[in-house]
Scaffold this motif. Sequence first.
Motif: not given
Length: 92
Positions: A10-21, A73-87
């Motif tokens: 993505q174009d905002s921090p943290p730029f790359t994100i990895g997760c299990i799936g 929204l680039g937060s690793n504290v809050n949980a913005e659950e309207e996922s970027i995938w849905e947007i």
Amino acid sequence: MGLSSITIIQDSPPFTIGCIGPSHDAETGSEQLVTVDECRSLYTECGNGDTIQVITANGSKSYDLWCPCYDDLGSNVNAEEESIWEIHKVHP
């Protein structure tokens, strides 16, 4: 199908994100991308009380020191659950 790593660019921090799936829909069993909550549940470092306030010229922001799971929204504290995938209607 087994677990695999997902990397998101993505174009905002943290730029790359990895997760299990992938994750699986409870009703249909179909594969879907991992939610923020699912990602954070995999890491004991997320929400364990080591959140700090980072202050910059643009203001202050909460930051969980060792949590690798960020919301859209680039937060690793809050949980913005309207996922970027849905947007963006991104599907695996």
